[in-house]
Design a protein around this motif. Structure first.
Motif, mmCIF file in Angstrom:
data_model
loop_
_atom_site.group_PDB
_atom_site.id
_atom_site.type_symbol
_atom_site.label_atom_id
_atom_site.label_comp_id
_atom_site.label_asym_id
_atom_site.label_seq_id
_atom_site.Cartn_x
_atom_site.Cartn_y
_atom_site.Cartn_z
ATOM 1 N N SER A 1 4.424 5.936 -12.547
ATOM 2 C CA SER A 1 4.850 4.909 -11.216
ATOM 3 C C SER A 1 3.579 3.929 -11.388
ATOM 4 C CB SER A 1 5.110 5.642 -10.138
ATOM 5 O OG SER A 1 3.928 6.319 -9.579
ATOM 6 N N LYS A 2 2.264 4.347 -11.325
ATOM 7 C CA LYS A 2 1.212 3.445 -11.241
ATOM 8 C C LYS A 2 0.898 2.572 -12.623
ATOM 9 C CE LYS A 2 0.423 4.207 -6.937
ATOM 10 N NZ LYS A 2 0.640 3.192 -5.985
ATOM 11 N N ASN A 3 1.521 3.008 -13.493
ATOM 12 C CA ASN A 3 1.516 2.258 -14.803
ATOM 13 C C ASN A 3 2.379 1.264 -14.522
ATOM 14 O OD1 ASN A 3 -0.169 2.915 -17.380
ATOM 15 N ND2 ASN A 3 0.109 4.951 -16.499
ATOM 16 N N PHE A 4 3.577 1.359 -13.985
ATOM 17 C CA PHE A 4 4.492 0.142 -13.539
ATOM 18 C C PHE A 4 4.023 -0.779 -12.766
ATOM 19 C CE2 PHE A 4 7.521 -1.557 -10.824
ATOM 20 C CZ PHE A 4 8.656 -2.234 -11.748
ATOM 21 N N VAL A 5 3.052 -0.203 -11.641
ATOM 22 C CA VAL A 5 2.536 -1.223 -10.623
ATOM 23 C C VAL A 5 1.454 -2.088 -11.441
ATOM 24 C CG1 VAL A 5 1.242 -1.257 -8.741
ATOM 25 C CG2 VAL A 5 2.883 0.355 -8.741
ATOM 26 N N THR A 6 0.995 -1.523 -12.409
ATOM 27 C CA THR A 6 -0.187 -2.203 -13.163
ATOM 28 C C THR A 6 0.379 -3.308 -14.039
ATOM 29 O OG1 THR A 6 -1.722 -0.201 -13.391
ATOM 30 C CG2 THR A 6 -2.004 -2.174 -14.942
ATOM 31 N N ALA A 7 1.422 -2.848 -14.918
ATOM 32 C CA ALA A 7 2.252 -3.801 -15.681
ATOM 33 C C ALA A 7 2.843 -5.014 -14.848
ATOM 34 C CB ALA A 7 3.120 -3.130 -16.654
ATOM 35 N N PHE A 8 3.516 -4.540 -13.799
ATOM 36 C CA PHE A 8 4.301 -5.468 -13.069
ATOM 37 C C PHE A 8 3.300 -6.356 -12.538
ATOM 38 C CE2 PHE A 8 6.838 -6.739 -9.287
ATOM 39 C CZ PHE A 8 8.153 -6.876 -9.767
ATOM 40 N N THR A 9 2.148 -6.166 -11.871
ATOM 41 C CA THR A 9 1.169 -6.841 -11.344
ATOM 42 C C THR A 9 0.750 -7.776 -12.071
ATOM 43 O OG1 THR A 9 1.009 -5.200 -9.552
ATOM 44 C CG2 THR A 9 -0.603 -7.112 -9.640
ATOM 45 N N ALA B 1 12.565 10.313 -5.368
ATOM 46 C CA ALA B 1 12.235 9.580 -4.061
ATOM 47 C C ALA B 1 10.862 8.934 -4.199
ATOM 48 C CB ALA B 1 12.191 10.832 -2.967
ATOM 49 N N MET B 2 9.931 9.663 -4.839
ATOM 50 C CA MET B 2 8.581 8.863 -5.076
ATOM 51 C C MET B 2 8.734 7.545 -5.697
ATOM 52 S SD MET B 2 5.301 10.019 -7.540
ATOM 53 C CE MET B 2 6.163 9.786 -8.774
ATOM 54 N N ASN C 1 0.833 -1.352 -0.013
ATOM 55 C CA ASN C 1 0.063 0.105 0.042
ATOM 56 C C ASN C 1 0.716 1.251 -0.075
ATOM 57 O OD1 ASN C 1 -2.374 1.848 0.870
ATOM 58 N ND2 ASN C 1 -1.035 1.828 2.517
ATOM 59 N N ALA C 2 2.030 1.168 0.450
ATOM 60 C CA ALA C 2 2.626 2.489 0.694
ATOM 61 C C ALA C 2 3.180 2.996 -0.730
ATOM 62 C CB ALA C 2 4.282 2.055 1.181
ATOM 63 N N GLY C 3 2.849 4.313 -0.848
ATOM 64 C CA GLY C 3 3.095 4.945 -1.760
ATOM 65 C C GLY C 3 2.528 6.552 -1.723
ATOM 66 N N TYR C 4 2.998 7.524 -2.611
ATOM 67 C CA TYR C 4 2.738 8.910 -2.454
ATOM 68 C C TYR C 4 2.988 9.684 -4.224
ATOM 69 C CZ TYR C 4 7.461 10.349 -2.352
ATOM 70 O OH TYR C 4 8.838 10.604 -2.454
ATOM 71 N N ALA C 5 2.196 10.780 -3.943
ATOM 72 C CA ALA C 5 2.354 11.440 -5.414
ATOM 73 C C ALA C 5 3.138 12.624 -5.261
ATOM 74 C CB ALA C 5 0.788 11.777 -6.010
ATOM 75 N N ASN D 1 0.964 15.017 -14.008
ATOM 76 C CA ASN D 1 0.657 13.653 -13.408
ATOM 77 C C ASN D 1 1.620 12.716 -14.073
ATOM 78 O OD1 ASN D 1 -0.909 12.070 -11.415
ATOM 79 N ND2 ASN D 1 -1.509 10.966 -13.178
ATOM 80 N N ALA D 2 2.621 13.220 -14.952
ATOM 81 C CA ALA D 2 3.409 12.236 -15.605
ATOM 82 C C ALA D 2 4.099 11.027 -14.628
ATOM 83 C CB ALA D 2 4.332 12.857 -16.432
ATOM 84 N N GLY D 3 4.782 11.995 -13.564
ATOM 85 C CA GLY D 3 5.551 11.010 -12.789
ATOM 86 C C GLY D 3 4.906 9.960 -11.980
ATOM 87 N N TYR D 4 3.762 10.338 -11.312
ATOM 88 C CA TYR D 4 2.906 9.526 -10.308
ATOM 89 C C TYR D 4 2.171 8.493 -11.321
ATOM 90 C CZ TYR D 4 -0.667 7.946 -7.190
ATOM 91 O OH TYR D 4 -1.529 7.045 -6.579
#
Length: 264
Positions: A157-165, A108-109, A89-93, A151-154
């Motif tokens: 990062s969540k596109n990575f989470v999506t693909a990785f998962t 850092a994000m 769950n840890a994460g931030y924008a 919102n490109a960076g955040y």
């Protein structure tokens, strides 16, 4: 004979969605390992939940923005008592337009949102496959379906989470390990304040409670849904999205270019 309770590790457990997961899992008889930077808040939560629900709770303070913090948690997953559920769950924008990004803030994000999640997922999946069971929940964001200035960076990062998962889901098939991709929209937590936004900027009908989000996530596990989009009325929409993606994928590697690129 003592009954062995399932054990869940929750990152970012001191507030927001992570805290609600911890509270819900405590009510349903899970022992807990709580991970966050703020040891005092973790301990206060652990004391309250242990007293109310008579469960065992480990407090594991760790900064997942630092390599040492990530490895502390990874080693606990790899070598400590068995963990039945990992909630990443840890994460931030950290938001800004690309041309105006504070690169140190972006880096850092990404350490938290990407590298920590990947390392803990790797540690948990390896051990869970070895024992033939377990559950991993990785939290993405509804912004993976959107492109918005600032919102490109955040979002990436969540596109990575999506693909990785989704890759993890393919690799976990048939192993006894469940891997859920959770895709929240706007959730009523302090996440937005930390990101420099305000919940008041969103129409009320777009804001979900963290409690409802967690209930949907855990119910989706019972229903066998690998992807949980809590406010999506019909999962046929996700299926159509995945089908369209597969249609594109079938044509990205051919021996000739498409006819439209030929002159004339």
């Amino acid at each position: 004979m003592a009954i062995e309770r399932p054990r869940a590790l929750v990152t970012g457990a001191s507030s927001g969605i992570g805290r609600v997961y911890a509270e819900h899992l405590a009510r349903t008889g899970h022992d807990l390992i709580l991970v966050a930077r703020r040891a005092d808040r973790l301990q206060a939560l652990a004391d309250a939940l242990a007293q109310e629900h008579r469960i065992e709770i480990e407090v594991l303070p760790a900064d997942l923005g630092e390599s040492d913090g990530v490895e502390t948690v990874a080693r606990r997953i790899e070598a400590g008592a068995r963990i039945d559920m990992l909630i990443n769950n840890a994460g931030y924008a950290a938001r800004a337009r690309v041309a105006e990004l504070d690169f140190a803030a972006l880096e850092a994000m990404l350490r938290v949102n990407i590298l920590a999640l990947a390392r803990l997922s790797q540690a948990a999946l390896k051990r869970m496959i070895e024992v033939g069971r377990g559950t991993i929940i990785n939290i993405a964001s509804g912004t993976v379906f959107m492109q918005m200035p600032g919102n490109a960076g955040y979002g990436a990062s969540k596109n990575f989470v999506t693909a990785f998962t989704r890759h993890m889901q393919v690799e976990a098939a048939g192993t006894g390990v469940r891997v859920q991709l959770l895709v929240p929209g706007v959730i009523a937590t302090d996440f937005h304040e930390v990101a420099g936004n305000d919940l008041a900027n969103f129409p009320p009908e777009r804001v979900m409670s963290a409690e409802d989000l967690v209930v949907a996530s855990l119910r989706a596990l019972e229903l066998g849904e690998e992807v949980c989009i809590p406010s999506l009325p019909d999962m046929a929409a996700w299926d159509a999205y995945a089908d369209a993606e597969a249609g594109v994928a079938a044509n990205v590697s051919r021996d000739r270019i498409a006819p439209r690129y030929h002159a004339g």
